[in-house]
Design a protein around this motif. Structure first.
Motif, PDB file in Angstrom:
ATOM      1  N   VAL A  95      -3.874  -6.395  -6.292  1.00 60.56           N
ATOM      2  CA  VAL A  95      -3.346  -5.742  -7.490  1.00 60.56           C
ATOM      3  C   VAL A  95      -2.515  -4.521  -7.106  1.00 60.56           C
ATOM      4  CG1 VAL A  95      -3.989  -4.457  -9.565  1.00 60.56           C
ATOM      5  CG2 VAL A  95      -5.187  -6.585  -9.000  1.00 60.56           C
ATOM      6  N   GLU A  96      -2.996  -3.736  -6.161  1.00 58.54           N
ATOM      7  CA  GLU A  96      -2.271  -2.533  -5.742  1.00 58.54           C
ATOM      8  C   GLU A  96      -0.932  -2.896  -5.109  1.00 58.54           C
ATOM      9  OE1 GLU A  96      -5.097  -0.693  -3.177  1.00 58.54           O
ATOM     10  OE2 GLU A  96      -6.399  -0.026  -4.822  1.00 58.54           O
ATOM     11  N   ARG A  97      -0.900  -3.981  -4.363  1.00 56.44           N
ATOM     12  CA  ARG A  97       0.369  -4.413  -3.768  1.00 56.44           C
ATOM     13  C   ARG A  97       1.345  -4.872  -4.856  1.00 56.44           C
ATOM     14  NH1 ARG A  97      -0.948  -8.307   1.447  1.00 56.44           N
ATOM     15  NH2 ARG A  97      -2.485  -6.989   2.491  1.00 56.44           N
ATOM     16  N   ILE A  98       0.823  -5.633  -5.826  1.00 53.85           N
ATOM     17  CA  ILE A  98       1.688  -6.118  -6.910  1.00 53.85           C
ATOM     18  C   ILE A  98       2.235  -4.945  -7.723  1.00 53.85           C
ATOM     19  CG2 ILE A  98       1.757  -7.511  -9.023  1.00 53.85           C
ATOM     20  CD1 ILE A  98      -0.450  -9.267  -7.728  1.00 53.85           C
ATOM     21  N   ALA A  99       1.399  -3.910  -7.899  1.00 53.21           N
ATOM     22  CA  ALA A  99       1.841  -2.729  -8.663  1.00 53.21           C
ATOM     23  C   ALA A  99       3.059  -2.086  -8.019  1.00 53.21           C
ATOM     24  CB  ALA A  99       0.690  -1.734  -8.758  1.00 53.21           C
ATOM     25  N   LYS A 100       3.149  -2.137  -6.712  1.00 48.30           N
ATOM     26  CA  LYS A 100       4.274  -1.511  -6.003  1.00 48.30           C
ATOM     27  C   LYS A 100       5.587  -2.275  -6.202  1.00 48.30           C
ATOM     28  CE  LYS A 100       1.322   0.596  -2.484  1.00 48.30           C
ATOM     29  NZ  LYS A 100       0.959   0.634  -1.034  1.00 48.30           N
ATOM     30  N   MET A 101       5.484  -3.497  -6.766  1.00 51.54           N
ATOM     31  CA  MET A 101       6.707  -4.244  -7.047  1.00 51.54           C
ATOM     32  C   MET A 101       7.498  -3.614  -8.198  1.00 51.54           C
ATOM     33  SD  MET A 101       5.255  -8.175  -6.807  1.00 51.54           S
ATOM     34  CE  MET A 101       6.618  -8.794  -7.808  1.00 51.54           C
ATOM     35  N   GLY A 102       6.827  -2.768  -8.992  1.00 48.69           N
ATOM     36  CA  GLY A 102       7.518  -2.108 -10.094  1.00 48.69           C
ATOM     37  C   GLY A 102       7.874  -3.056 -11.209  1.00 48.69           C
ATOM     38  N   LEU A 103       6.902  -3.821 -11.675  1.00 48.64           N
ATOM     39  CA  LEU A 103       7.156  -4.807 -12.721  1.00 48.64           C
ATOM     40  C   LEU A 103       7.478  -4.139 -14.050  1.00 48.64           C
ATOM     41  CD1 LEU A 103       4.230  -7.260 -11.839  1.00 48.64           C
ATOM     42  CD2 LEU A 103       6.649  -7.455 -11.206  1.00 48.64           C
TER      43      LEU A 103
END
Length: 388
Positions: free
Chosen positions: A380-388
């Protein structure tokens, strides 16, 4: 010399999970730390007492011969008793139960017994790819029943075209559902049974996830519905229930003619499930079932971590009552393939694009709860860094 595949193979798309493996391995080869939430394969081993049972059975030379095509009588007796204990159903183990080399094998072989060239098989979509592929391999025509959010991911039987119904031989359902994690109640099952009686359809129920449920929810068997045994065959698996995916053991139950037809196909194609594995399956079904409870509690904890994390990212994720999948809508502006690809390339997180299970799955991705809570939080933390 170049050889062409048969027409039936050329009609098949690449197997979804084989392609996912290829993409994952390509990214991993670059040194990326992969968090694999793609294929639904339990990350914990099989129960120790089941493994011990396998070892003991393997040491007995009596188990080294060809097995019975329909399975050991003791395995079929045990499966029938397990079904009675779980669902309150009485089965004739000799006629209404057959052992399988995993439920996938049974589901894949079943159309060969009853589907003729040009027959329609009504299959859900999005769905486990085997329903579609096995219909084609048998010479039939798969016709999709879309599973949509507005219908709680249940097929709309009234929307099936009359011309498709006229040619239909069978209808396939799968609840708890892969990939959507949707569930079905007895009212829906009654409607499906009545529909199949009315239109002379074989009802194929894939029940691989009935024991993977949370929050007090208890999935049903289609055979609990009066009259279902007249039209239905249901496929059960030990894979997810007892973390035995690689063992390849399951069974089918239901209408004796449908079971016999499947058995006739199997007698021509395979030599039955290894007796040693059947012995281990007996141990799994008759042993301490607390393992199943502990497994479900573990997956429930993982589910809660992932669902909360995805919701905090602004994604409208439902909390699944069953399976170990989370069916997640894509962020605005991204297709299933784009979201999946970005998570893999930018985050090292493997998921499965919803459209890979069928066109109605577009706009979703499937996550499997097959890593620890800590790794799910990291995903989840990695996906958050995608800036969705």
């Amino acid at each position: 010399m170049k050889f062409e595949f048969a027409d039936r193979l050329q009609k098949l798309p690449p197997y979804l999970f084989a392609e996912l493996d290829r993409l994952r391995d390509a990214v991993a080869a670059r040194g990326v730390d992969i968090i694999d939430l793609g294929v639904g394969d339990p990350d914990h081993g099989s129960p120790a007492h089941v493994v011990e049972s396998l070892c003991q059975a393997a040491a007995d030379p009596a188990n080294h011969h060809y097995p019975a095509y329909s399975g050991m009588s003791s395995f079929r007796d045990t499966a029938a008793q397990w079904i009675k204990n779980r669902f309150g159903l009485t089965l004739d183990p000799a006629k209404e139960v057959i052992a399988l080399i995993g439920s996938k094998e049974g589901v894949a072989h079943f159309p060969l017994a009853f589907v003729n060239i040009g027959d329609v098989v009504l299959v859900p979509s999005p769905a486990y790819p085997v329903y579609h592929a096995s219909t084609i391999m048998a010479g039939g025509e798969p016709v999709e029943m879309p599973l949509l959010k507005e219908n709680d991911f249940l097929p709309d039987l009234d929307a099936i075209k009359p011309e498709d119904l006229k040619r239909a031989k069978a209808l396939v359902i799968n609840y708890p559902n892969n990939p959507t994690a949707a569930t079905a109640d007895l009212d829906f099952y009654k409607k499906v049974v009545e529909f199949c009686h009315e239109h002379g359809l074989i009802l194929v129920s894939d029940a691989a996830y009935t024991e993977m449920a949370f929050d007090g929810y208890q999935p049903h068997s289609i055979l609990e519905v009066p009259g279902a045994k007249e039209v239905a065959i249901e496929f059960h698996s030990l894979s997810k229930t007892y973390n035995m995916t690689g063992w390849r053991i399951g069974y089918a139950i239901g209408n004796e003619d449908l079971v016999a037809g499947l058995g006739k196909v199997k007698s021509q194609i395979d030599s039955g499930a290894f007796d040693v594995v059947q012995q281990a399956g007996i141990t799994a079904m008759t042993g301490d079932q607390d393992f199943v409870y502990r497994n479900n509690e573990m997956y429930k904890g993982r589910r809660d971590v992932l669902v909360e994390g995805l919701r905090n990212l602004g994604l409208d994720v439902a909390t699944p009552k069953a399976t170990f999948y989370v069916w997640c809508p894509c962020p605005d502006g991204l297709t299933s393939t784009e979201f999946t690809t970005r998570m893999l390339e930018e985050c090292g997180v493997v998921s499965t694009p919803g459209n890979g299970f069928g066109a109605p799955g577009e706009g979703y991705v499937r996550f499997a709860l097959t890593v620890s809570k800590g790794r799910l939080q990291e995903a989840v933390e990695r996906i958050a860094k995608m800036g969705l």
